[in-house]
Every structure is written in C-alpha cells, then in structure tokens.
Design a protein around this motif. Sequence first.
Motif, PDB file in Angstrom:
ATOM      1  N   TYR A   1      61.055  45.769 -32.808  1.00  0.00           N
ATOM      2  CA  TYR A   1      62.438  45.561 -33.224  1.00  0.00           C
ATOM      3  C   TYR A   1      62.821  44.091 -33.062  1.00  0.00           C
ATOM      4  CZ  TYR A   1      62.384  50.607 -32.482  1.00  0.00           C
ATOM      5  OH  TYR A   1      62.060  51.946 -32.525  1.00  0.00           O
ATOM      6  N   MET A   2      63.622  43.595 -33.986  1.00  0.00           N
ATOM      7  CA  MET A   2      64.035  42.199 -33.928  1.00  0.00           C
ATOM      8  C   MET A   2      65.542  42.083 -34.129  1.00  0.00           C
ATOM      9  SD  MET A   2      62.422  38.852 -35.819  1.00  0.00           S
ATOM     10  CE  MET A   2      62.646  39.468 -37.493  1.00  0.00           C
ATOM     11  N   THR A   3      66.163  41.198 -33.346  1.00  0.00           N
ATOM     12  CA  THR A   3      67.596  40.962 -33.455  1.00  0.00           C
ATOM     13  C   THR A   3      67.883  39.492 -33.192  1.00  0.00           C
ATOM     14  OG1 THR A   3      69.794  41.708 -32.735  1.00  0.00           O
ATOM     15  CG2 THR A   3      68.104  41.470 -31.023  1.00  0.00           C
ATOM     16  N   SER A   4      69.113  39.093 -33.470  1.00  0.00           N
ATOM     17  CA  SER A   4      69.537  37.711 -33.263  1.00  0.00           C
ATOM     18  C   SER A   4      71.055  37.658 -33.314  1.00  0.00           C
ATOM     19  CB  SER A   4      68.956  36.804 -34.352  1.00  0.00           C
ATOM     20  OG  SER A   4      69.546  37.105 -35.608  1.00  0.00           O
ATOM     21  N   PRO A   5      71.660  36.584 -32.829  1.00  0.00           N
ATOM     22  CA  PRO A   5      73.113  36.453 -32.962  1.00  0.00           C
ATOM     23  C   PRO A   5      73.536  36.495 -34.426  1.00  0.00           C
ATOM     24  CG  PRO A   5      72.304  34.910 -31.332  1.00  0.00           C
ATOM     25  CD  PRO A   5      71.098  35.495 -32.009  1.00  0.00           C
ATOM     26  N   GLY A   6      72.742  35.885 -35.308  1.00  0.00           N
ATOM     27  CA  GLY A   6      73.065  35.880 -36.725  1.00  0.00           C
ATOM     28  C   GLY A   6      73.077  37.269 -37.328  1.00  0.00           C
ATOM     29  N   ALA A   7      72.128  38.106 -36.923  1.00  0.00           N
ATOM     30  CA  ALA A   7      72.073  39.475 -37.445  1.00  0.00           C
ATOM     31  C   ALA A   7      73.307  40.260 -37.003  1.00  0.00           C
ATOM     32  CB  ALA A   7      70.804  40.167 -36.949  1.00  0.00           C
ATOM     33  N   VAL A   8      73.713  40.075 -35.759  1.00  0.00           N
ATOM     34  CA  VAL A   8      74.893  40.771 -35.241  1.00  0.00           C
ATOM     35  C   VAL A   8      76.139  40.329 -35.991  1.00  0.00           C
ATOM     36  CG1 VAL A   8      76.362  41.100 -33.211  1.00  0.00           C
ATOM     37  CG2 VAL A   8      73.870  41.119 -32.955  1.00  0.00           C
ATOM     38  N   MET A   9      76.264  39.033 -36.218  1.00  0.00           N
ATOM     39  CA  MET A   9      77.428  38.513 -36.932  1.00  0.00           C
ATOM     40  C   MET A   9      77.481  39.035 -38.365  1.00  0.00           C
ATOM     41  SD  MET A   9      78.625  34.545 -37.509  1.00  0.00           S
ATOM     42  CE  MET A   9      77.229  34.152 -38.569  1.00  0.00           C
ATOM     43  N   ASN A  10      76.339  39.018 -39.051  1.00  0.00           N
ATOM     44  CA  ASN A  10      76.303  39.471 -40.436  1.00  0.00           C
ATOM     45  C   ASN A  10      76.574  40.964 -40.569  1.00  0.00           C
ATOM     46  OD1 ASN A  10      75.680  36.878 -41.314  1.00  0.00           O
ATOM     47  ND2 ASN A  10      73.471  37.232 -41.241  1.00  0.00           N
ATOM     48  N   ALA A  11      76.260  41.716 -39.517  1.00  0.00           N
ATOM     49  CA  ALA A  11      76.438  43.168 -39.560  1.00  0.00           C
ATOM     50  C   ALA A  11      77.875  43.595 -39.302  1.00  0.00           C
ATOM     51  CB  ALA A  11      75.524  43.837 -38.546  1.00  0.00           C
ATOM     52  N   ASN A  12      78.696  42.693 -38.803  1.00  0.00           N
ATOM     53  CA  ASN A  12      80.068  43.037 -38.428  1.00  0.00           C
ATOM     54  C   ASN A  12      81.053  42.121 -39.154  1.00  0.00           C
ATOM     55  OD1 ASN A  12      79.865  45.059 -35.933  1.00  0.00           O
ATOM     56  ND2 ASN A  12      78.222  43.559 -35.758  1.00  0.00           N
ATOM     57  N   ALA A  13      81.588  42.623 -40.267  1.00  0.00           N
ATOM     58  CA  ALA A  13      82.499  41.836 -41.090  1.00  0.00           C
ATOM     59  C   ALA A  13      83.676  41.324 -40.274  1.00  0.00           C
ATOM     60  CB  ALA A  13      83.004  42.688 -42.257  1.00  0.00           C
ATOM     61  N   GLY A  14      83.952  40.040 -40.404  1.00  0.00           N
ATOM     62  CA  GLY A  14      85.088  39.450 -39.712  1.00  0.00           C
ATOM     63  C   GLY A  14      84.805  39.029 -38.286  1.00  0.00           C
ATOM     64  N   MET A  15      83.622  39.350 -37.773  1.00  0.00           N
ATOM     65  CA  MET A  15      83.296  38.964 -36.405  1.00  0.00           C
ATOM     66  C   MET A  15      83.056  37.463 -36.339  1.00  0.00           C
ATOM     67  SD  MET A  15      80.155  40.256 -33.937  1.00  0.00           S
ATOM     68  CE  MET A  15      80.972  41.735 -33.354  1.00  0.00           C
ATOM     69  N   SER A  16      83.634  36.815 -35.363  1.00  0.00           N
ATOM     70  CA  SER A  16      83.431  35.378 -35.203  1.00  0.00           C
ATOM     71  C   SER A  16      82.016  35.117 -34.695  1.00  0.00           C
ATOM     72  CB  SER A  16      84.440  34.809 -34.220  1.00  0.00           C
ATOM     73  OG  SER A  16      84.159  35.250 -32.901  1.00  0.00           O
ATOM     74  N   GLU A  17      81.584  33.900 -34.882  1.00  0.00           N
ATOM     75  CA  GLU A  17      80.252  33.534 -34.415  1.00  0.00           C
ATOM     76  C   GLU A  17      80.160  33.627 -32.894  1.00  0.00           C
ATOM     77  OE1 GLU A  17      80.178  29.726 -36.254  1.00  0.00           O
ATOM     78  OE2 GLU A  17      79.282  30.476 -38.094  1.00  0.00           O
ATOM     79  N   GLN A  18      81.217  33.228 -32.222  1.00  0.00           N
ATOM     80  CA  GLN A  18      81.234  33.309 -30.761  1.00  0.00           C
ATOM     81  C   GLN A  18      81.126  34.756 -30.300  1.00  0.00           C
ATOM     82  OE1 GLN A  18      84.526  31.355 -28.909  1.00  0.00           O
ATOM     83  NE2 GLN A  18      84.073  32.165 -26.874  1.00  0.00           N
TER      84      GLN A  18
END
Length: 225
Positions: A181-198
């Motif tokens: 399995y692979m994840t990253s901050p970018g994947a989390v951000m892209n998966a949640n509309a409107g979520m800030s980068e922070q």
Amino acid sequence: MRPLRIALLALGFAASAAFASPAEPKLGAEYIQLASPVAPAADKKVEVIEFFMLHCPHCYMLNPDLEAWVKKQGANIEFKRIHFPYTGPNDPEAHAYLTLEAMGLAETHTYSAMQAIAKLRRYWTKDEDAFNWAASAGIDLNKFKEYWNSFGVQSKMKRLNGLVEKYKVDSAPNLVIDGRYMTSPGAVMNANAGMSEQAAVKALGQTLDFLVAKVQKEKGIKPAK
C-alpha cells in the motif's frame, strides 16, 4: 529510473501539531495498492518505508510529524527510508544518507542535513558538499569518508535505482506500507475536496494508522501494547 516528480505541497505546519482525523481512508483515494507488491523484510512488524530526498522541502517539513508518528507506533512497525538518487547513480545526498545509516547516525543527523540544505537553498551536487556538511555537523570526517567509500555503502548505492523501480515510486514524500500500500500527503489532499494542504499533511497520520492496522489484521500480527 522513472522521472522524479516532487509532490507539490505547501507543508506549513508546526512540528508539534497532531495529525488530524478525517473519514476512514479509502482504497484508490487516500491510498493505493501496488500492482506488483514487494515482499517486506519485516516479519512480525509492519514495514513502513518513506521515499524521500534530503533537499526535498516537502520531506523536510513532513519530517518532525512523521518522526512523531513513528515514535507513537513504536514496536508495531519497522520504519526505514530510501533516498532517491536524484542526480543519478552517484547522487551525493543519497550517498550521504547511506553513509549516515551505516554509521548509525541517520536518526540523529538526517534532519540536520535537511536543515543545512534548506538554508543553502540548493541541493548537493558534489561529494565535497556532503563532506563539508559532515565536518560542520561535528562528524569525524575521516570516519565519514571511510564509511562513504566502504564496500557496504557502495553496494547499496548501486542498488538504489533498482529499488526505486521495484516499488514504482516517482514522487516524494511517499510512504509504502508492507510493500503493498502507498500513501502520501498529496494523495490525502486530492482525495478530500476542499481540504487544505496543511490539513492533508496532518491527516496523513490517520491513513498510516489505518494501513498499519489493516496489515496487522490481514497478516494476523498482534499489535504491540
């Protein structure tokens, strides 16, 4: 080696801040499953690998919270890092990290190396850059060069490109859990509309917790107390 694409994240968060907790992470959104899994070296623990670079500003900003997460997981995981050979097979930053690792200094000196490079605002392009940093960091330069030129470190340098290809990772920072399995901050951000980068950076911890627990359940690994 596949072209390297640094994840575009403005990671402006406090090192002491805790990771946030959004909805349960979903396959194909906050994380993906590798098409060709890589057998993990860890057996009774969950292997977590961070692909990173010393000069990557996003890796630098992520480092304090990621290290806090690793400490929190404790005996549940086997954590290690793989440094992209950014400038090629003789990349001085990757070479420096492997040298620190061989000397048993990676845990105490990786962040200071990141800080030094961030202050320079440029990545290391030659071996002397790494040597100058090592001397300024109070590391025995003769010993550093001895490990730098050792058979073990040289052999690991030659295998770096193959490792990156094996995991099919082409961005940083990226984390691979159990070789599947692979994840990253970018994947989390892209998966949640409107979520800030922070917020995405802070939410990464929940995704990592979820994946560690998932692997433990799938492999029958008893969580550490």
